[in-house]
Design a protein around this motif. Structure first.
Motif, PDB file in Angstrom:
ATOM      1  N   THR A  45       0.827  -1.209   0.000  1.00  0.00           N
ATOM      2  CA  THR A  45       0.000   0.000   0.000  1.00  0.00           C
ATOM      3  C   THR A  45       0.862   1.260   0.000  1.00  0.00           C
ATOM      4  OG1 THR A  45      -0.162  -0.062   2.406  1.00  0.00           O
ATOM      5  CG2 THR A  45      -1.936  -1.130   1.157  1.00  0.00           C
ATOM      6  N   THR A  46       2.176   1.105  -0.106  1.00  0.00           N
ATOM      7  CA  THR A  46       3.081   2.253  -0.111  1.00  0.00           C
ATOM      8  C   THR A  46       2.987   3.023  -1.420  1.00  0.00           C
ATOM      9  OG1 THR A  46       4.579   1.096   1.368  1.00  0.00           O
ATOM     10  CG2 THR A  46       5.495   2.943   0.163  1.00  0.00           C
ATOM     11  N   PHE A  47       2.831   2.296  -2.521  1.00  0.00           N
ATOM     12  CA  PHE A  47       2.745   2.926  -3.829  1.00  0.00           C
ATOM     13  C   PHE A  47       1.297   2.995  -4.282  1.00  0.00           C
ATOM     14  CE2 PHE A  47       7.035   1.116  -3.822  1.00  0.00           C
ATOM     15  CZ  PHE A  47       7.759   2.257  -4.123  1.00  0.00           C
ATOM     16  N   PRO A  48       0.949   4.029  -5.050  1.00  0.00           N
ATOM     17  CA  PRO A  48      -0.410   4.099  -5.599  1.00  0.00           C
ATOM     18  C   PRO A  48      -0.690   2.908  -6.516  1.00  0.00           C
ATOM     19  CG  PRO A  48       0.745   6.185  -5.897  1.00  0.00           C
ATOM     20  CD  PRO A  48       1.755   5.184  -5.409  1.00  0.00           C
ATOM     21  N   PRO A  49      -1.942   2.523  -6.657  1.00  0.00           N
ATOM     22  CA  PRO A  49      -2.291   1.423  -7.562  1.00  0.00           C
ATOM     23  C   PRO A  49      -1.736   1.674  -8.968  1.00  0.00           C
ATOM     24  CG  PRO A  49      -4.207   2.107  -6.311  1.00  0.00           C
ATOM     25  CD  PRO A  49      -3.117   3.113  -6.021  1.00  0.00           C
ATOM     26  N   ASN A  50      -1.359   0.618  -9.625  1.00  0.00           N
ATOM     27  CA  ASN A  50      -0.829   0.622 -10.993  1.00  0.00           C
ATOM     28  C   ASN A  50       0.606   1.113 -11.120  1.00  0.00           C
ATOM     29  OD1 ASN A  50      -3.262  -0.408 -12.011  1.00  0.00           O
ATOM     30  ND2 ASN A  50      -4.087   1.654 -12.163  1.00  0.00           N
ATOM     31  N   THR A  51       1.240   1.565 -10.031  1.00  0.00           N
ATOM     32  CA  THR A  51       2.622   2.027 -10.132  1.00  0.00           C
ATOM     33  C   THR A  51       3.553   0.947 -10.670  1.00  0.00           C
ATOM     34  OG1 THR A  51       2.332   3.671  -8.396  1.00  0.00           O
ATOM     35  CG2 THR A  51       4.581   2.967  -8.840  1.00  0.00           C
ATOM     36  N   PRO A  52       3.514  -0.278 -10.129  1.00  0.00           N
ATOM     37  CA  PRO A  52       4.426  -1.299 -10.669  1.00  0.00           C
ATOM     38  C   PRO A  52       4.170  -1.586 -12.153  1.00  0.00           C
ATOM     39  CG  PRO A  52       3.459  -2.042  -8.614  1.00  0.00           C
ATOM     40  CD  PRO A  52       2.746  -0.795  -9.013  1.00  0.00           C
ATOM     41  N   GLU A  53       2.912  -1.655 -12.550  1.00  0.00           N
ATOM     42  CA  GLU A  53       2.589  -1.918 -13.944  1.00  0.00           C
ATOM     43  C   GLU A  53       3.054  -0.773 -14.845  1.00  0.00           C
ATOM     44  OE1 GLU A  53       0.432  -2.249 -11.423  1.00  0.00           O
ATOM     45  OE2 GLU A  53      -0.135  -4.361 -11.452  1.00  0.00           O
ATOM     46  N   ASP A  54       2.895   0.473 -14.361  1.00  0.00           N
ATOM     47  CA  ASP A  54       3.351   1.632 -15.130  1.00  0.00           C
ATOM     48  C   ASP A  54       4.871   1.631 -15.272  1.00  0.00           C
ATOM     49  OD1 ASP A  54       0.708   2.418 -15.311  1.00  0.00           O
ATOM     50  OD2 ASP A  54       0.880   3.973 -13.768  1.00  0.00           O
ATOM     51  N   MET A  55       5.571   1.280 -14.192  1.00  0.00           N
ATOM     52  CA  MET A  55       7.027   1.211 -14.250  1.00  0.00           C
ATOM     53  C   MET A  55       7.478   0.123 -15.219  1.00  0.00           C
ATOM     54  SD  MET A  55       8.034   1.797 -10.252  1.00  0.00           S
ATOM     55  CE  MET A  55       9.776   1.508 -10.529  1.00  0.00           C
ATOM     56  N   LEU A  56       6.821  -1.022 -15.167  1.00  0.00           N
ATOM     57  CA  LEU A  56       7.175  -2.112 -16.065  1.00  0.00           C
ATOM     58  C   LEU A  56       6.929  -1.709 -17.521  1.00  0.00           C
ATOM     59  CD1 LEU A  56       8.183  -5.064 -16.113  1.00  0.00           C
ATOM     60  CD2 LEU A  56       5.790  -5.736 -16.264  1.00  0.00           C
ATOM     61  N   ALA A  57       5.823  -1.050 -17.770  1.00  0.00           N
ATOM     62  CA  ALA A  57       5.517  -0.614 -19.134  1.00  0.00           C
ATOM     63  C   ALA A  57       6.547   0.401 -19.639  1.00  0.00           C
ATOM     64  CB  ALA A  57       4.111  -0.020 -19.192  1.00  0.00           C
ATOM     65  N   ALA A  58       7.096   1.213 -18.741  1.00  0.00           N
ATOM     66  CA  ALA A  58       8.065   2.233 -19.128  1.00  0.00           C
ATOM     67  C   ALA A  58       9.461   1.666 -19.367  1.00  0.00           C
ATOM     68  CB  ALA A  58       8.133   3.312 -18.049  1.00  0.00           C
ATOM     69  N   ALA A  59       9.730   0.492 -18.841  1.00  0.00           N
ATOM     70  CA  ALA A  59      11.065  -0.101 -18.976  1.00  0.00           C
ATOM     71  C   ALA A  59      11.225  -0.746 -20.347  1.00  0.00           C
ATOM     72  CB  ALA A  59      11.282  -1.146 -17.880  1.00  0.00           C
ATOM     73  N   CYS A  60      12.455  -0.740 -20.821  1.00  0.00           N
ATOM     74  CA  CYS A  60      12.780  -1.426 -22.071  1.00  0.00           C
ATOM     75  C   CYS A  60      13.125  -2.875 -21.763  1.00  0.00           C
ATOM     76  CB  CYS A  60      13.965  -0.746 -22.741  1.00  0.00           C
ATOM     77  SG  CYS A  60      13.621   0.939 -23.244  1.00  0.00           S
TER      78      CYS A  60
END
Length: 71
Positions: free
Chosen positions: A24-39
């Motif tokens: 609950t430390t990060f807002p929802p979808n943060t991990p998915e957004d980070m993964l999408a931004a990574a190459c």
């Protein structure tokens, strides 16, 4: 390939995101957004029943996941 995302500084190194299912430390979808931004190469591991950084409780499984990623 030219990577122009915010994670471009680490490319072409692999990106591994480890995230607790109940974090609950990060807002929802943060991990998915980070993964999408990574190459590529990239991978996200969602640790079941874990919160923020308490996925180390099963340290053998955690080490196995890390070793598998870097092989």
């Amino acid at each position: 390939m030219v990577c122009t995302t915010g994670l471009a500084a680490v490319w072409p190194r692999p990106v591994l995101l480890v995230y607790g299912e109940h974090d609950t430390t990060f807002p929802p979808n943060t991990p998915e957004d980070m993964l999408a931004a990574a190459c590529q190469p990239k991978r996200m591991i969602v640790v079941p029943e874990a919160g923020h950084q308490n996925y180390l409780a099963d340290s053998r499984e955690y080490r196995r996941l890390l070793l598998d990623f870097f092989r």
